[in-house]
Design an enzyme around this catalytic site. Structure first.
Site, PDB file in Angstrom:
ATOM      1  CD  GLU A  23     -10.471  -0.064   2.947  1.00 20.26           C
ATOM      2  OE1 GLU A  23      -9.920   0.054   1.837  1.00 20.26           O
ATOM      3  OE2 GLU A  23     -10.551   0.872   3.783  1.00 20.26           O
ATOM      4  CE  LYS A  82      -9.323  -1.190  -1.427  1.00 17.49           C
ATOM      5  NZ  LYS A  82      -8.264  -0.105  -1.433  1.00 17.49           N
ATOM      6  CE  LYS A 117     -10.720   4.122   4.593  1.00 20.06           C
ATOM      7  NZ  LYS A 117     -10.048   3.384   3.581  1.00 20.06           N
ATOM      8  CD  GLU A 129      -7.566   9.208   3.496  1.00 18.21           C
ATOM      9  OE1 GLU A 129      -7.995   8.129   3.971  1.00 18.21           O
ATOM     10  OE2 GLU A 129      -7.715   9.513   2.310  1.00 18.21           O
ATOM     11  CG  ASN A 181      -4.631   7.460   1.351  1.00 12.74           C
ATOM     12  OD1 ASN A 181      -3.910   6.487   1.107  1.00 12.74           O
ATOM     13  ND2 ASN A 181      -5.840   7.594   0.851  1.00 12.74           N
ATOM     14  CD  GLU A 215      -5.923   6.424   6.076  1.00 10.09           C
ATOM     15  OE1 GLU A 215      -6.476   6.486   4.957  1.00 10.09           O
ATOM     16  OE2 GLU A 215      -6.207   7.202   7.000  1.00 10.09           O
ATOM     17  CB  SER A 216      -3.133   3.406   0.892  1.00  9.62           C
ATOM     18  OG  SER A 216      -4.417   3.872   1.171  1.00  9.62           O
TER      19      SER A 216
HETATM   20  O1  LIG Z   1      -6.061  -1.333  -0.566  1.00  8.01           O
HETATM   21  P1  LIG Z   1      -4.941  -0.621   0.187  1.00  8.01           P
HETATM   22  O2  LIG Z   1      -3.843  -0.089  -0.706  1.00  8.01           O
HETATM   23  O3  LIG Z   1      -4.406  -1.502   1.330  1.00  8.01           O
HETATM   24  O4  LIG Z   1      -5.597   0.700   0.864  1.00  8.01           O
HETATM   25  C1  LIG Z   1      -6.591   0.529   1.897  1.00  8.01           C
HETATM   26  C2  LIG Z   1      -7.168   1.918   2.294  1.00  8.01           C
HETATM   27  O5  LIG Z   1      -6.130   2.667   2.867  1.00  8.01           O
HETATM   28  C3  LIG Z   1      -7.728   2.633   1.089  1.00  8.01           C
HETATM   29  O6  LIG Z   1      -8.803   1.876   0.586  1.00  8.01           O
HETATM   30  C4  LIG Z   1      -8.194   4.067   1.392  1.00  8.01           C
HETATM   31  C5  LIG Z   1      -7.605   4.926   2.288  1.00  8.01           C
HETATM   32  N1  LIG Z   1      -8.265   6.117   2.276  1.00  8.01           N
HETATM   33  C6  LIG Z   1      -9.300   6.061   1.390  1.00  8.01           C
HETATM   34  C7  LIG Z   1     -10.277   6.996   1.044  1.00  8.01           C
HETATM   35  C8  LIG Z   1     -11.241   6.630   0.119  1.00  8.01           C
HETATM   36  C9  LIG Z   1     -11.244   5.359  -0.472  1.00  8.01           C
HETATM   37  C10 LIG Z   1     -10.269   4.396  -0.124  1.00  8.01           C
HETATM   38  C11 LIG Z   1      -9.310   4.757   0.810  1.00  8.01           C
END
Ligand SMILES: O=P(O)(O)OC[C@@H](O)[C@@H](O)c1c[nH]c2ccccc12
Length: 262
Positions: free
Chosen positions: A54, A56, A116, A165, A186, A216-217
């Site tokens: 990503e 960001k 995104k 998601e 997520n 995710e995340s």
């Molecule tokens: O920075 P991380 O913890 O690796 O997460 C990335 C991504 O999953 C996260 O930015 C995200 C997942 N779903 C979203 C929805 C909106 C905004 C952001 C996100």
């Protein structure tokens, strides 16, 4: 009011303003509108590593992550690293992103690009196609079942892949439909920012095998991915772990080498 509700209210204002300024017909004239897209879901199915990296700059939970990296450098670096796709935040207020970021990435790599965004209107899906995205994110927490159906079917009619998601079982049950390609869990609660990989483990069995499973995340190690792969996950969306470094592309390259056991 929680942060997610606030984001959606601001997003509705943003989209309504855009609709007045730029009629959707204008987007349909842009070069990418008719172009073939790259399938992110197919790349994930075929991959042994499944990293979606990503771009960001910041987030509501972490003010600044990286406000110096150039999106063109990161796109080239991620492509050279061998990621399956690149996720690009296009929300400006809360994540420091822009549609320009996606267009610049599009001009600098052949990776499948995931827009995104907090999609609440068909307008944003047309935009995504017109600026060169190959896939869109739909967030179950802010959409009704009917909207998920309407938006995902529109995306498919534009040859866009759809990553839907969810963060809990109710959102999952509301979302299962044939017009989706990937189901993302997520690990971060978008209202409280609490993160736990257990969310992916708990919900994995409820995801039908028709969909590519994406976690995710909060993924910050190769071990985390090796823990999740036995649960059927083929895609891993990683942002901060790469973006917090001074060279996200190099960070992703090392991560993938370690993951592939090279
Ligand atoms: O920075 P991380 O913890 O690796 O997460 C990335 C991504 O999953 C996260 O930015 C995200 C997942 N779903 C979203 C929805 C909106 C905004 C952001 C996100």
């Amino acid at each position: 009011m929680n942060i997610l509700d606030k984001i959606v209210i601001d997003k509705r204002k943003e989209v309504n303003l855009k609709k007045e300024l730029i009629p959707i017909k204008a987007y349909e004239q842009l070069p990418y509108f008719g172009m073939k897209t790259r399938s992110l879901s197919e790349k994930l199915r075929a991959s042994q590593t499944g990293v979606i990296a990503e771009f960001k700059r910041k987030s509501p939970s972490k003010s600044i992550i990286n406000d110096t990296a150039l999106v063109e450098d990161v796109a080239i670096g991620y492509e050279n690293a061998g990621v399956c796709g690149m996720s690009i935040l296009t929300d400006e207020i809360y994540f420091g992103g822009s549609m320009d970021d996606l267009m610049i990435a599009r001009e600098n790599c052949e990776l499948p690009l995931l827009r995104k965004e907090f999609i609440i209107d068909e307008y944003q899906i047309i935009e995504a196609k017109a600026i060169g995205a190959d896939a869109i994110l739909l967030i179950a927490a802010i959409l009704t079942k009917a909207e998920i159906k309407q938006f995902s079917e529109l995306a498919k009619s534009l040859n866009l892949d759809v990553l839907l998601e969810v963060h809990n079982e109710d959102e999952l049950h509301k979302s299962i439909m044939p017009s989706l390609d990937m189901l993302g869990i997520n690990n971060r609660n978008l209202k409280t920012f609490e993160v736990s990989l257990d969310i992916s483990k708990q919900l994995s069995a409820l995801i039908p095998n028709d969909f590519v499973k994406v976690s995710e995340s909060g993924i910050s190690s190769v071990n985390a991915i090796k823990e999740l792969q036995p649960y059927g996950y083929k895609g891993f969306l990683i942002g901060e772990n790469f973006m917090k470094t001074d060279n996200p592309g190099a960070s992703a390259a090392q991560f993938i080498k370690d993951l592939a056991g090279l």
